[in-house]
Design a protein around this motif. Structure first.
Motif, PDB file in Angstrom:
ATOM      1  N   THR A 113       0.836  -1.193   0.000  1.00 32.28           N
ATOM      2  CA  THR A 113       0.000   0.000   0.000  1.00 32.28           C
ATOM      3  C   THR A 113       0.868   1.238   0.000  1.00 32.28           C
ATOM      4  O   THR A 113       1.965   1.241   0.579  1.00 32.28           O
ATOM      5  CB  THR A 113      -0.941   0.013   1.227  1.00 32.28           C
ATOM      6  N   ARG A 114       0.373   2.283  -0.679  1.00 31.40           N
ATOM      7  CA  ARG A 114       1.076   3.559  -0.650  1.00 31.40           C
ATOM      8  C   ARG A 114       0.715   4.280   0.628  1.00 31.40           C
ATOM      9  O   ARG A 114      -0.452   4.329   1.034  1.00 31.40           O
ATOM     10  CB  ARG A 114       0.709   4.411  -1.865  1.00 31.40           C
ATOM     11  N   LEU A 115       1.695   4.864   1.278  1.00 28.05           N
ATOM     12  CA  LEU A 115       1.482   5.542   2.553  1.00 28.05           C
ATOM     13  C   LEU A 115       1.092   7.001   2.319  1.00 28.05           C
ATOM     14  O   LEU A 115       1.523   7.618   1.333  1.00 28.05           O
ATOM     15  CB  LEU A 115       2.759   5.476   3.398  1.00 28.05           C
ATOM     16  N   PRO A 116       0.306   7.572   3.237  1.00 28.05           N
ATOM     17  CA  PRO A 116      -0.188   8.943   3.050  1.00 28.05           C
ATOM     18  C   PRO A 116       0.832  10.005   3.453  1.00 28.05           C
ATOM     19  O   PRO A 116       0.515  10.945   4.183  1.00 28.05           O
ATOM     20  CB  PRO A 116      -1.423   8.974   3.961  1.00 28.05           C
ATOM     21  N   ILE A 117       2.062   9.867   2.966  1.00 30.36           N
ATOM     22  CA  ILE A 117       3.109  10.834   3.283  1.00 30.36           C
ATOM     23  C   ILE A 117       4.230  10.651   2.275  1.00 30.36           C
ATOM     24  O   ILE A 117       4.433   9.544   1.747  1.00 30.36           O
ATOM     25  CB  ILE A 117       3.635  10.629   4.734  1.00 30.36           C
ATOM     26  N   SER A 118       4.949  11.720   1.973  1.00 31.86           N
ATOM     27  CA  SER A 118       6.109  11.601   1.095  1.00 31.86           C
ATOM     28  C   SER A 118       7.321  11.166   1.904  1.00 31.86           C
ATOM     29  O   SER A 118       7.362  11.325   3.135  1.00 31.86           O
ATOM     30  CB  SER A 118       6.404  12.939   0.415  1.00 31.86           C
ATOM     31  N   ALA A 119       8.305  10.614   1.209  1.00 30.71           N
ATOM     32  CA  ALA A 119       9.529  10.192   1.892  1.00 30.71           C
ATOM     33  C   ALA A 119      10.224  11.384   2.532  1.00 30.71           C
ATOM     34  O   ALA A 119      10.776  11.283   3.639  1.00 30.71           O
ATOM     35  CB  ALA A 119      10.460   9.493   0.913  1.00 30.71           C
ATOM     36  N   ASP A 120      10.228  12.538   1.860  1.00 25.68           N
ATOM     37  CA  ASP A 120      10.870  13.733   2.410  1.00 25.68           C
ATOM     38  C   ASP A 120      10.189  14.178   3.708  1.00 25.68           C
ATOM     39  O   ASP A 120      10.863  14.526   4.689  1.00 25.68           O
ATOM     40  CB  ASP A 120      10.839  14.864   1.393  1.00 25.68           C
ATOM     41  N   SER A 121       8.850  14.177   3.731  1.00 32.78           N
ATOM     42  CA  SER A 121       8.125  14.588   4.936  1.00 32.78           C
ATOM     43  C   SER A 121       8.351  13.595   6.066  1.00 32.78           C
ATOM     44  O   SER A 121       8.484  13.979   7.234  1.00 32.78           O
ATOM     45  CB  SER A 121       6.625  14.707   4.640  1.00 32.78           C
ATOM     46  N   LEU A 122       8.412  12.320   5.722  1.00 30.26           N
ATOM     47  CA  LEU A 122       8.666  11.288   6.725  1.00 30.26           C
ATOM     48  C   LEU A 122      10.048  11.478   7.347  1.00 30.26           C
ATOM     49  O   LEU A 122      10.208  11.400   8.576  1.00 30.26           O
ATOM     50  CB  LEU A 122       8.562   9.919   6.061  1.00 30.26           C
ATOM     51  N   ALA A 123      11.041  11.763   6.507  1.00 28.58           N
ATOM     52  CA  ALA A 123      12.393  12.010   7.023  1.00 28.58           C
ATOM     53  C   ALA A 123      12.406  13.228   7.943  1.00 28.58           C
ATOM     54  O   ALA A 123      13.121  13.253   8.951  1.00 28.58           O
ATOM     55  CB  ALA A 123      13.364  12.215   5.861  1.00 28.58           C
ATOM     56  N   GLY A 124      11.590  14.246   7.624  1.00 26.70           N
ATOM     57  CA  GLY A 124      11.507  15.426   8.481  1.00 26.70           C
ATOM     58  C   GLY A 124      10.949  15.101   9.851  1.00 26.70           C
ATOM     59  O   GLY A 124      11.446  15.610  10.877  1.00 26.70           O
ATOM     60  N   LEU A 125       9.928  14.248   9.936  1.00 29.12           N
ATOM     61  CA  LEU A 125       9.379  13.843  11.234  1.00 29.12           C
ATOM     62  C   LEU A 125      10.425  13.108  12.072  1.00 29.12           C
ATOM     63  O   LEU A 125      10.557  13.356  13.275  1.00 29.12           O
ATOM     64  CB  LEU A 125       8.166  12.934  11.022  1.00 29.12           C
ATOM     65  N   ILE A 126      11.150  12.209  11.417  1.00 31.81           N
ATOM     66  CA  ILE A 126      12.145  11.434  12.157  1.00 31.81           C
ATOM     67  C   ILE A 126      13.296  12.325  12.615  1.00 31.81           C
ATOM     68  O   ILE A 126      13.866  12.122  13.697  1.00 31.81           O
ATOM     69  CB  ILE A 126      12.638  10.258  11.300  1.00 31.81           C
ATOM     70  N   ARG A 127      13.639  13.331  11.820  1.00 37.51           N
ATOM     71  CA  ARG A 127      14.676  14.278  12.263  1.00 37.51           C
ATOM     72  C   ARG A 127      14.226  15.014  13.522  1.00 37.51           C
ATOM     73  O   ARG A 127      15.038  15.295  14.399  1.00 37.51           O
ATOM     74  CB  ARG A 127      14.988  15.280  11.148  1.00 37.51           C
ATOM     75  N   ARG A 128      12.945  15.355  13.613  1.00 39.65           N
ATOM     76  CA  ARG A 128      12.436  16.019  14.824  1.00 39.65           C
ATOM     77  C   ARG A 128      12.640  15.126  16.044  1.00 39.65           C
ATOM     78  O   ARG A 128      13.032  15.601  17.108  1.00 39.65           O
ATOM     79  CB  ARG A 128      10.962  16.360  14.657  1.00 39.65           C
ATOM     80  N   MET A 129      12.369  13.851  15.901  1.00 39.16           N
ATOM     81  CA  MET A 129      12.604  12.933  17.010  1.00 39.16           C
ATOM     82  C   MET A 129      14.091  12.862  17.344  1.00 39.16           C
ATOM     83  O   MET A 129      14.488  12.852  18.511  1.00 39.16           O
ATOM     84  CB  MET A 129      12.082  11.548  16.659  1.00 39.16           C
ATOM     85  N   GLY A 130      14.917  12.830  16.288  1.00 38.41           N
ATOM     86  CA  GLY A 130      16.355  12.758  16.502  1.00 38.41           C
ATOM     87  C   GLY A 130      16.897  13.956  17.238  1.00 38.41           C
ATOM     88  O   GLY A 130      17.793  13.840  18.083  1.00 38.41           O
ATOM     89  N   GLN A 131      16.348  15.130  16.955  1.00 39.76           N
ATOM     90  CA  GLN A 131      16.809  16.344  17.625  1.00 39.76           C
ATOM     91  C   GLN A 131      16.516  16.303  19.113  1.00 39.76           C
ATOM     92  O   GLN A 131      17.204  16.951  19.907  1.00 39.76           O
ATOM     93  CB  GLN A 131      16.145  17.563  16.984  1.00 39.76           C
ATOM     94  N   ALA A 132      15.504  15.559  19.522  1.00 39.85           N
ATOM     95  CA  ALA A 132      15.147  15.481  20.942  1.00 39.85           C
ATOM     96  C   ALA A 132      15.866  14.354  21.665  1.00 39.85           C
ATOM     97  O   ALA A 132      16.201  14.488  22.846  1.00 39.85           O
ATOM     98  CB  ALA A 132      13.636  15.291  21.083  1.00 39.85           C
ATOM     99  N   TRP A 133      16.144  13.221  20.957  1.00 38.74           N
ATOM    100  CA  TRP A 133      16.683  12.050  21.649  1.00 38.74           C
ATOM    101  C   TRP A 133      18.025  11.568  21.102  1.00 38.74           C
ATOM    102  O   TRP A 133      18.864  11.090  21.856  1.00 38.74           O
ATOM    103  CB  TRP A 133      15.680  10.893  21.571  1.00 38.74           C
ATOM    104  N   HIS A 134      18.243  11.675  19.805  1.00 36.60           N
ATOM    105  CA  HIS A 134      19.461  11.121  19.206  1.00 36.60           C
ATOM    106  C   HIS A 134      20.624  12.102  19.216  1.00 36.60           C
ATOM    107  O   HIS A 134      21.733  11.754  19.611  1.00 36.60           O
ATOM    108  CB  HIS A 134      19.213  10.718  17.745  1.00 36.60           C
ATOM    109  N   ASP A 135      20.366  13.297  18.758  1.00 34.93           N
ATOM    110  CA  ASP A 135      21.438  14.215  18.374  1.00 34.93           C
ATOM    111  C   ASP A 135      21.663  15.318  19.391  1.00 34.93           C
ATOM    112  O   ASP A 135      21.941  16.459  19.038  1.00 34.93           O
ATOM    113  CB  ASP A 135      21.116  14.837  17.005  1.00 34.93           C
ATOM    114  N   THR A 136      21.556  15.003  20.659  1.00 35.96           N
ATOM    115  CA  THR A 136      21.732  16.009  21.689  1.00 35.96           C
ATOM    116  C   THR A 136      22.383  15.392  22.911  1.00 35.96           C
ATOM    117  O   THR A 136      22.200  14.203  23.194  1.00 35.96           O
ATOM    118  CB  THR A 136      20.366  16.631  22.096  1.00 35.96           C
ATOM    119  N   ALA A 137      23.147  16.204  23.625  1.00 37.33           N
ATOM    120  CA  ALA A 137      23.784  15.728  24.856  1.00 37.33           C
ATOM    121  C   ALA A 137      22.803  15.712  26.024  1.00 37.33           C
ATOM    122  O   ALA A 137      23.044  15.053  27.038  1.00 37.33           O
ATOM    123  CB  ALA A 137      24.985  16.610  25.198  1.00 37.33           C
TER     124      ALA A 137
END
Length: 904
Positions: free
Chosen positions: A538-562
């Motif tokens: 099935t095609r998902l209701p989001i573009s790959a670029d927008s999906l990557a943007g959501l995951i970057r937001r999560m990364g900024q809070a948990w992955h990419d910070t001290a």
């Protein structure tokens, strides 16, 4: 009888030496040498005249060259080395590559030791160009790297140009980070000498153009930020065209390149009309040199075809692209032919899209032919450290074909083709390690010696103060050792055996799992669900670029910070659940065990922590997390599911290594790696808890936890637990490492590349440090980090962390995980139960997914086949009390029975 030494004393050393050389034929007579030098000078004047007048009739110079060669005969000197340089140059210009290669062989056999550094630099660069044109990229890379050793002996302009070419070679491999130092060194050389050498203005233009190309290719590889990259590159290319001399034939190629890449940038910015005049000018400039450099003209037709396609002019696009393809085939450059086939496939797709009854057979045929060429190129790299990045750059035809299949609803074909692109480097590494097991003692010793050379070269290359020449030596030593090691092992890269859907489904049925995989490509995203009896997409209701943007937001809070914020990102996680899971959730049964093959940024996503709604007024502990309903494991490809498990009989059930005290050694690690390592005071308690669960396991803490000790037991342990700092090097993933203790044999820094040279048959490796699942993301290969290295070495599965772990929550989670694992649960179920236990015992902020969802299980979910009995201390205490009671009761009962018998 007079000795030769006395004759020498009598006539004098110089005269005697000359007489001996003449008699032996090692040199020609003085008059002959003078005559040869005159002829050589005349040849050089004629050669320079050809260059100055743009005379392309290089064939006419061959008779003159052969006369000079005949004059020198079989002698070898600095002059004949220069002559060999001219010979290789002529054959290369004429496209007579077999004769050029023979001339190169003669040069390196007889003249290289006598050649000046500038000649060596030129010959290595030229042979690198020959290998590149004859589809031998690895050999080309070796020669380009080697030429860097002689840059210091060249004029500044020539040296800078050589460095730029070396950087471009790494860029072509997809190793953009390796290209950067060469660009920087070239820039430094230009800046230091530009005031004294006006020619360096053109070299600076060449440098700017190459940097712009790197920016464009990096963005294209990442699939994000292409518009911003095109804007930045366009500015650099415009500046470059202002610096590159318009009428200098030595800069013709750079001018054509800058024009065509600027056209590419304008097209990416949505302005193809602006690209057309640039392409026309590039074609006008390159046509006079078509016989000598046909690939330049081919490139102009390629860009023209792409631009006409962007403008919707299909007939013009087809004519231009077919012309480019014909020229590419005539030239014999498979990489150019592959790209032309991809472009024709895109055109065929566009034409079909406008038809009343679309037919995509022609587009599919073009893509399949391009894939065949990509496979040939991929095999040239085997299992070297550039294999993953190089294959990443070859994936366009695969992904275009996969996207086409998905849009047509041909999900089975899309699934199988997608898996051809995944974990190929990892599968090669696992094959290499399986082959190691079959070696006899002699070959094993040879292999160990070669891998020591390879590892030492990599280790020394960490020094940031090394010269370009030394870096080149080290890279060549590493490549050469790896090639020799492959010969010893018997490794030969080849396509994997064909994967069939029925084989995957049979494996899923045996493992009682459902497979969930994703495909992300710029403006579209798909999910595929494979059950033992069905496959649905099935095609998902989001573009790959927008999906990557959501995951970057999560990364900024948990992955990419001290300082991660546990309260953040439940809205992002809920949004990800809505677009990634809800469209296919009706295909999943409650309780289904899932194996997820993530793609791109999804590798950083904690699927178990996706809630059906944000936290809102509810407690974190009350949310309906995806992991409540499904045990989850991850995998890098479906082919790895069907790979037969290694048959091994480890003698130990658990090997636990931990390091808590870094002390003064932290300073040495910081000096070497640029990272300061703090003490880890909770590690002793972590190992103590494991001792209670596994009282007869093997344990090592601090000074006992050395690399040597670990290597000794790697191949004989079912479960390996490592508790220490895990430092992920995102730029150079091969240098990610786990910090252990040093000893006389090893330095205590367990690098990823060292792990890949080990063989182990562990059922599970647990990496309990911070961010141990992180690394460098490669399209198709997934995240290359520490867990990837343990899988490459042969581990069936790994448990690693996606972000910084909490010192209190992680031990609680690990204790519960091992408890459930010891009771016989599958690994995925044990992890699920441990996470739910945590939620049941915590509330408020402490129940945030940040604390319990970082652990990611990759690989086989099967339960551990424990061979030894692990009984807790409490159990032993109860058993002891029972035995004591029995020991007291039985004598008492016997005495009483005797007394009763006596009374009777």
């Amino acid at each position: 009888m007079a000795t030769p030494y006395r004759h020498v004393q009598r006539i004098g050393w110089p005269v005697a030496l000359l007489a001996l050389l003449v008699v032996s034929g090692s040199i020609v007579s003085v008059p002959e040498r003078a005559d040869c030098e005159v002829r050589f000078g005349e040849f050089e004047d004629e050669y320079r005249a050809y260059v100055a007048t743009k005379n392309e009739n290089w064939e006419d110079l061959l008779p003159v060259l052969n006369e000079v060669k005949a004059c020198y005969g079989a002698t070898h000197s600095a002059e004949t080395a220069r002559l060999a340089d001219y010979e290789t140059s002529l054959y290369f210009k004429l496209g007579r590559y077999e004769e050029a290669e023979a001339a190169f062989s003669q040069f390196f056999e007889h003249d290289a030791e006598l050649a000046a550094p500038a000649i060596l630099a030129a010959v290595y660069q030229r042979r690198g160009g020959l290998y590149s044109r004859t589809d031998r990229p690895l050999e080309a890379l070796q020669d380009y790297i080697f030429s860097a050793r002689f840059v210091h002996a060249l004029p500044s302009a020539e040296g800078a140009e050589f460095l730029i070419r070396i950087a471009a070679q790494f860029r072509g491999l997809g190793d953009f980070d390796a290209a950067v130092p060469f660009y920087l060194q070239a820039d430094s050389l230009v800046n230091a000498n530009i005031a004294d050498d006006p020619r360096l203005e053109g070299v600076r233009g060449r440098l700017l153009a190459n940097r712009a190309v790197t920016i464009l290719l990096r963005a294209n590889r990442n699939g994000t930020g292409e518009s911003a990259a095109a804007a930045e590159a366009a500015l650099l290319l415009e500046d470059a065209l202002g610096m590159i001399p318009p009428d200098d034939p030595d800069f013709l190629y750079e001018r054509v390149q800058a024009l065509l890449w600027l056209a590419h940038a304008y097209r990416n910015l949505g302005d193809p009309e602006r690209a057309l005049p640039l392409i026309a000018l590039a074609k006008t400039l390159s046509m006079p040199a078509i016989r000598r450099y046909p690939s330049r003209v081919s490139w102009t037709y390629t860009e023209l075809g792409k631009t006409q396609l962007a403008l919707g002019n299909f007939d013009e696009a087809h004519q231009a692209l077919q012309t480019a393809l014909s020229m590419d085939r005539e030239i014999g450059r498979p990489e150019h032919e592959r790209q032309s086939l991809v472009d024709l496939g895109l055109l065929a797709e566009a034409v079909a899209d406008t038809s009343a009854v679309p037919s995509y057979g022609l587009a599919i045929a073009y893509y399949q032919r391009a894939i065949s060429l990509a496979e040939i190129e991929r095999r040239a790299f085997g299992n070297l450290e550039w294999s993953a990045s190089f294959f990443e750059g070859l994936q366009t035809p695969y992904r275009n074909l996969i996207g086409l299949f998905l849009r047509q609803g041909r999900f089975e074909e899309a699934f199988l083709k997608l898996d051809e692109t995944r974990a190929r480097h990892l599968q090669d590494l696992r094959l290499t390690n399986r082959l190691r097991l079959s070696l006899d003692d002699e070959r094993r010793a040879r292999l160990d010696s070669l891998e020591t050379i390879e590892d030492d070269a990599r280790y020394e290359s960490l020094n940031p103060n090394l010269s370009a020449a030394r870096q080149s030596q080290l890279r060549l030593a590493g490549i050469s050792a790896r090639e020799d090691a492959n010969l010893v092992i018997g490794f030969s890269p080849s396509p994997p055996p064909p994967l069939t859907l029925s084989n995957v489904q049979r494996t899923l049925e045996e493992r009682e799992q459902t497979l969930l995989t994703y495909f992300l490509e710029r403006d579209e995203a798909y999910a595929l669900v494979v059950r033992p009896d069905t496959l649905v997409g099935t095609r998902l209701p989001i573009s790959a670029d927008s999906l990557a943007g959501l995951i970057r937001r999560m990364g900024q809070a948990w992955h990419d910070t001290a300082q991660p914020d546990p309260l953040a990102q439940t809205d992002v996680l809920a949004a990800l659940r809505a677009v990634l899971i809800q469209p296919i959730e009706h295909l999943l049964e409650p309780g289904d065990a899932l194996v997820i093959i993530p793609e791109g940024p999804l590798s950083a996503l904690p699927f178990a922590a996706l809630p059906s709604s944000p936290v809102g007024e509810s407690d974190f502990a009350d949310l309906d997390y995806f992991g409540r309903s499904h045990p989850i494991s991850m995998e890098l490809s479906a082919a790895l599911l069907t790979e037969p498990l290694r048959v091994a009989k480890p003698t130990n059930d658990l090997l636990a290594f931990g390091r808590s005290d870094f002390g003064e050694d932290a300073e040495s690690v910081r000096t070497r790696m640029g990272v300061a390592l703090a003490d880890l005071p909770n590690v002793p308690a972590e190992l103590s808890r494991l001792r209670r669960l596994f009282p007869i396991g093997k344990f090592a803490l601090d000074q006992e936890a050395t690399e040597t000790a670990l290597y000794n037991d790697l191949g004989s342990t079912r479960v390996i637990h490592l508790a220490s700092h895990a430092v992920v090097n995102a730029t150079l993933p091969m240098f990610s490492y786990i910090a252990l203790s040093d000893d006389a044999a090893e330095d205590g820094t367990l690098f990823l590349y060292e792990l890949q040279n080990q063989s182990l048959a562990s059922e599970l490796v647990v990496l309990s440090g911070c961010s141990t699942a992180r690394g460098q993301q490669h399209l198709g290969e997934g995240m290359i980090g520490l867990q990837h290295a343990f899988r490459a070495a042969g581990a069936s599965s790994t448990l690693a962390t996606l972000w910084q772990v909490d010192d209190e929550a992680m031990p609680e989670l690990m204790n519960a995980f091992y408890t459930h694992l010891r009771r016989g649960h599958r690994k995925d179920r044990a992890l699920q139960l441990a996470q739910m236990d945590y939620l049941n015992h915590n509330s408020g902020v402490r129940a945030s997914p940040f604390f319990w969802a970082s652990a990611a299980l990759y690989g086989s979910p099967e339960p551990v086949d424990w061979q030894q009995s692990h009984i807790s201390t409490r159990t032993w205490l109860v058993v002891g009390i029972v035995l004591l009671l029995i020991g007291v009761t039985i004598p008492y009962m016997l005495r009483r029975r005797e007394q009763e018998s006596a009374s009777a």
